[in-house]
Scaffold this motif. Sequence first.
Motif, PDB file in Angstrom:
ATOM      1  N   ALA A   1       0.839  -1.207   0.000  1.00 56.40           N
ATOM      2  CA  ALA A   1       0.000   0.000   0.000  1.00 56.40           C
ATOM      3  C   ALA A   1       0.868   1.248   0.000  1.00 56.40           C
ATOM      4  CB  ALA A   1      -0.940  -0.014   1.204  1.00 56.40           C
ATOM      5  N   GLU A   2       1.932   1.236   0.801  1.00 58.61           N
ATOM      6  CA  GLU A   2       2.844   2.394   0.822  1.00 58.61           C
ATOM      7  C   GLU A   2       3.467   2.609  -0.541  1.00 58.61           C
ATOM      8  OE1 GLU A   2       5.445   3.853   3.997  1.00 58.61           O
ATOM      9  OE2 GLU A   2       4.926   1.983   5.027  1.00 58.61           O
ATOM     10  N   ARG A   3       3.883   1.537  -1.195  1.00 56.49           N
ATOM     11  CA  ARG A   3       4.494   1.661  -2.531  1.00 56.49           C
ATOM     12  C   ARG A   3       3.511   2.218  -3.548  1.00 56.49           C
ATOM     13  NH1 ARG A   3       8.359  -3.667  -2.955  1.00 56.49           N
ATOM     14  NH2 ARG A   3      10.007  -2.784  -1.660  1.00 56.49           N
ATOM     15  N   ARG A   4       2.234   1.927  -3.364  1.00 56.57           N
ATOM     16  CA  ARG A   4       1.202   2.481  -4.263  1.00 56.57           C
ATOM     17  C   ARG A   4       0.884   3.929  -3.911  1.00 56.57           C
ATOM     18  NH1 ARG A   4      -1.494  -2.382  -2.892  1.00 56.57           N
ATOM     19  NH2 ARG A   4      -2.874  -1.176  -1.565  1.00 56.57           N
ATOM     20  N   GLY A   5       1.399   4.404  -2.774  1.00 58.10           N
ATOM     21  CA  GLY A   5       1.098   5.764  -2.328  1.00 58.10           C
ATOM     22  C   GLY A   5      -0.261   5.883  -1.679  1.00 58.10           C
ATOM     23  N   ASP A   6      -0.777   4.770  -1.177  1.00 59.75           N
ATOM     24  CA  ASP A   6      -2.107   4.733  -0.573  1.00 59.75           C
ATOM     25  C   ASP A   6      -2.037   3.944   0.736  1.00 59.75           C
ATOM     26  OD1 ASP A   6      -4.866   4.973  -0.246  1.00 59.75           O
ATOM     27  OD2 ASP A   6      -5.294   3.232  -1.525  1.00 59.75           O
TER      28      ASP A   6
END
Length: 164
Positions: free
Chosen positions: A54-59
Amino acid sequence: MYRARESERERLRDEIVNLLRSYSVEAQHVGHAFAQRHDVHPTDLRALIAVMNAERRGDPLTPGRLGEEIGLSSGATTAVIDRLERSGHLRRTRESADRRVVHLRYGEPGMALAAAFFGPLGKRTDAVMAGFSDAELATVHRFLAGMSEALTAYHRDVRGSGPA
């Protein structure tokens, strides 16, 4: 001639399915090795991976979304988050104007452990990918994205339907 092409396609399909199955099993073994080495429960590892993705997706995930993603009740999700926060793998942040909203972030100590453990694997996978052209990697990406979407959709279907 048509039949020969079809049987070659079937052979290749079967080999790809077998390779995907083997990859999945080996990835689980590596994940379990990390979990055992760092005293992390397999459910906690699934939570960490969900937070990282989720962090890598920016969410970044909220606790509620984490619970939905890994299929846990609210209480069980809180217990996982508490364990991971105590061990430094995870941190809670308040980044919204609404101070009641909590986001989950990968903790620095947890990132350092993961980098140390998975770094050598990253070097190996980078070496494999270096043998492919950009066009080939784009094709592999499209294939794996499609397979992942199919698996995710099927998981959603069977999760809600109970035992088969």
